[in-house]
Motif scaffolding. Structure first.
Motif, PDB file in Angstrom:
ATOM      1  N   ALA A  38       0.804  -1.228   0.000  1.00 48.22           N
ATOM      2  CA  ALA A  38       0.000   0.000   0.000  1.00 48.22           C
ATOM      3  C   ALA A  38       0.837   1.278   0.000  1.00 48.22           C
ATOM      4  O   ALA A  38       0.335   2.341   0.326  1.00 48.22           O
ATOM      5  CB  ALA A  38      -0.993   0.015   1.161  1.00 48.22           C
ATOM      6  N   THR A  39       2.094   1.192  -0.366  1.00 44.62           N
ATOM      7  CA  THR A  39       2.906   2.395  -0.536  1.00 44.62           C
ATOM      8  C   THR A  39       3.070   2.659  -2.023  1.00 44.62           C
ATOM      9  O   THR A  39       2.890   1.760  -2.851  1.00 44.62           O
ATOM     10  CB  THR A  39       4.307   2.251   0.105  1.00 44.62           C
ATOM     11  OG1 THR A  39       4.996   1.166  -0.525  1.00 44.62           O
ATOM     12  CG2 THR A  39       4.211   2.012   1.598  1.00 44.62           C
ATOM     13  N   ASP A  40       3.372   3.893  -2.342  1.00 47.30           N
ATOM     14  CA  ASP A  40       3.686   4.208  -3.732  1.00 47.30           C
ATOM     15  C   ASP A  40       4.959   5.033  -3.764  1.00 47.30           C
ATOM     16  O   ASP A  40       5.247   5.788  -2.848  1.00 47.30           O
ATOM     17  CB  ASP A  40       2.533   4.900  -4.445  1.00 47.30           C
ATOM     18  CG  ASP A  40       2.097   6.195  -3.793  1.00 47.30           C
ATOM     19  OD1 ASP A  40       2.550   6.499  -2.677  1.00 47.30           O
ATOM     20  OD2 ASP A  40       1.292   6.907  -4.400  1.00 47.30           O
ATOM     21  N   ARG A  41       5.712   4.835  -4.814  1.00 43.16           N
ATOM     22  CA  ARG A  41       6.993   5.506  -4.978  1.00 43.16           C
ATOM     23  C   ARG A  41       7.025   6.178  -6.345  1.00 43.16           C
ATOM     24  O   ARG A  41       6.598   5.590  -7.340  1.00 43.16           O
ATOM     25  CB  ARG A  41       8.151   4.509  -4.897  1.00 43.16           C
ATOM     26  CG  ARG A  41       8.203   3.715  -3.616  1.00 43.16           C
ATOM     27  CD  ARG A  41       8.799   4.545  -2.497  1.00 43.16           C
ATOM     28  NE  ARG A  41       9.024   3.728  -1.340  1.00 43.16           N
ATOM     29  CZ  ARG A  41       8.389   3.888  -0.192  1.00 43.16           C
ATOM     30  NH1 ARG A  41       7.489   4.809  -0.065  1.00 43.16           N
ATOM     31  NH2 ARG A  41       8.649   3.115   0.834  1.00 43.16           N
ATOM     32  N   PRO A  42       7.543   7.410  -6.409  1.00 39.43           N
ATOM     33  CA  PRO A  42       7.623   8.072  -7.711  1.00 39.43           C
ATOM     34  C   PRO A  42       8.663   7.404  -8.608  1.00 39.43           C
ATOM     35  O   PRO A  42       9.646   6.836  -8.119  1.00 39.43           O
ATOM     36  CB  PRO A  42       8.044   9.497  -7.355  1.00 39.43           C
ATOM     37  CG  PRO A  42       8.717   9.379  -6.037  1.00 39.43           C
ATOM     38  CD  PRO A  42       8.072   8.236  -5.322  1.00 39.43           C
TER      39      PRO A  42
END
Length: 145
Positions: free
Chosen positions: A113-117
């Motif tokens: 549930a994390t997002d990274r650019p």
């Protein structure tokens, strides 16, 4: 890219802008320095001159650190660099590749549930950026061999 199973993207417009800013800032610094009368230039001490050069290099360094971002992917997963931070994700860790109209760059959404650019794909590259996202998504959803 050497095969359809390999992918690479860089922020093209940002790299061009970084190159232009490098030329402009160094050119302006040289022009400003040599526009000063010799008597004024002679009043600068070595530490003062080095301080000016340090700030010029520092400002350009920030631009180039961001512009040097990239993303690469193959059958194993994706990896890249955002500024000084490197990342690597296996495809089984990736939930999706997000690129909404309001996003300035693509994001990898992870299973936790994390997002990274992904700074290698930036909105400023226009339609080419959308094409890169489509290629990356196709590689991400390709069945494993």
């Amino acid at each position: 890219m050497s095969s359809p199973e390999e992918f690479e993207a860089h922020p093209h417009l940002l790299r061009r802008q970084a190159l232009i800013w490098t030329v402009v800032m160094f050119g302006a610094a040289l022009f400003g320095w040599f526009s000063l009368p010799a008597a004024i230039r002679g009043m600068f001490t070595l530490p003062q001159t080095l301080t000016l050069l340090f700030f010029l290099a520092f400002m350009l360094g920030i631009v180039w650190v961001v512009a040097s971002g990239f993303v690469r992917a193959d059958a194993e997963g994706l990896w890249g660099r955002n500024g000084f931070r490197r990342y690597r994700y296996r495809w089984d860790e990736v939930e999706s590749i997000r690129y909404r109209d309001s996003d300035h760059w693509a994001f990898v959404e992870l299973n936790d549930a994390t997002d990274r650019p992904i700074l290698g794909i930036m909105r400023s590259d226009g339609d080419a950026a959308q094409g890169k996202v489509d290629q990356l998504r196709a590689l991400a959803t390709r069945p494993s061999a």
